[in-house]
Design an enzyme around this catalytic site. Sequence first.
Site, PDB file in Angstrom:
ATOM      1  N   GLU A 103       9.664  -1.161  -3.139  1.00 16.50           N
ATOM      2  CA  GLU A 103       9.601   0.210  -3.590  1.00 16.50           C
ATOM      3  C   GLU A 103       9.681   1.464  -2.788  1.00 16.50           C
ATOM      4  O   GLU A 103       9.266   1.165  -1.925  1.00 16.50           O
ATOM      5  CB  GLU A 103       8.799   0.011  -4.437  1.00 16.50           C
ATOM      6  CG  GLU A 103       9.677   1.119  -5.983  1.00 16.50           C
ATOM      7  CD  GLU A 103       7.854   0.599  -6.573  1.00 16.50           C
ATOM      8  OE1 GLU A 103       7.526  -0.372  -7.814  1.00 16.50           O
ATOM      9  OE2 GLU A 103       7.044   1.993  -7.350  1.00 16.50           O
ATOM     10  N   ASP A 105       9.527   5.640  -4.470  1.00 21.20           N
ATOM     11  CA  ASP A 105       9.299   6.616  -5.748  1.00 21.20           C
ATOM     12  C   ASP A 105       8.492   7.419  -5.860  1.00 21.20           C
ATOM     13  O   ASP A 105       8.084   8.456  -5.498  1.00 21.20           O
ATOM     14  CB  ASP A 105       9.070   5.466  -7.035  1.00 21.20           C
ATOM     15  CG  ASP A 105       6.899   5.002  -6.150  1.00 21.20           C
ATOM     16  OD1 ASP A 105       6.398   3.881  -6.154  1.00 21.20           O
ATOM     17  OD2 ASP A 105       6.690   5.932  -6.095  1.00 21.20           O
ATOM     18  N   GLU A 107       7.122   9.769  -8.910  1.00 20.01           N
ATOM     19  CA  GLU A 107       6.567  10.471  -9.972  1.00 20.01           C
ATOM     20  C   GLU A 107       5.554  11.524 -10.587  1.00 20.01           C
ATOM     21  O   GLU A 107       5.932  11.722  -9.695  1.00 20.01           O
ATOM     22  CB  GLU A 107       5.503   9.116 -10.020  1.00 20.01           C
ATOM     23  CG  GLU A 107       5.633   7.715 -10.341  1.00 20.01           C
ATOM     24  CD  GLU A 107       4.374   6.865 -10.354  1.00 20.01           C
ATOM     25  OE1 GLU A 107       4.203   5.468 -11.055  1.00 20.01           O
ATOM     26  OE2 GLU A 107       3.278   6.570  -9.381  1.00 20.01           O
TER      27      GLU A 107
END
Length: 285
Positions: A103, A105, A107
């Site tokens: 993953e 990412d 955020e």
Amino acid sequence: MGALKVIALLLLVELALSARLPPKSDVSFSQNYYVRWANDHTRALNGGTEMQLVLDKASGAGFGSRSKYLFGHVSMKIKLVPKDSAGTVTAFYMSSETDKHDEIDFEFLGNVSGQPYIVQTNVFANGVGNREQRHYLWFDPTQDFHSYSFLWNKQQIIFYVDDVPLRVHKNNEAIGIPFPKSQPMGIYSSLWNGDDWATRGGLEKINWDHAPFVAAYKGFSVDACAGGVESCSAPRGNWWEQKAFQRTDKETKSKLKWVKDNYMIYDYCTDSKRFPTTPADCGQF
């Protein structure tokens, strides 16, 4: 040779000599993406070239890509939840969604009115993350659309904000640290209630009197290899495979230093409480 092929070759040569990202074309949301959950909390605008996700007490919402990808450049233009966004989390990420998942990412952690957004980034390989960094931004991300992107190849992952490098995550397999390079990943985004942790460690809760909360998206083109290891690992002449994108050049390092010196507020590499022994990958770029 046709004129279009000549232009494409010239662009490839130019990219090979520099680490500048190529321009993106706009396409409709439905060409590459679909709503994964809470369709009634989404809004398609401007002929499908803009999408909004809506969060209220009943639900948030999320969308994902129609394909999975292994290496390339993935970007999205996002305008974040304005005003009092405390407790909200807007996520833009890639994930293999497997048991031992890879993953990458972004955020975006909301805040009370007048306080800056915090951008948290992380990388997981074979199900192991713990590579968080946090930054403030050098602009108000709620006033207009800004581009957030991942450049991912076998050598490194670069997180960009408006083509400014925010972070580099190097392939450190040589010192025993896994790197995402064998699991194709989908592209996802969601808006959800994270008020148990997102703002001041959960001290600031969502004020539902200010709902609905809305995050807006556009720029849905994808410039990446759709497929798995067999089709995407061998050299294919893609621009992100060029030498200029396999290393961190002087200009990129200078911009990274500017970001770190002025906007970084947390780095796992310096968190001695979590990691009494500094992680082996720290200082490797």
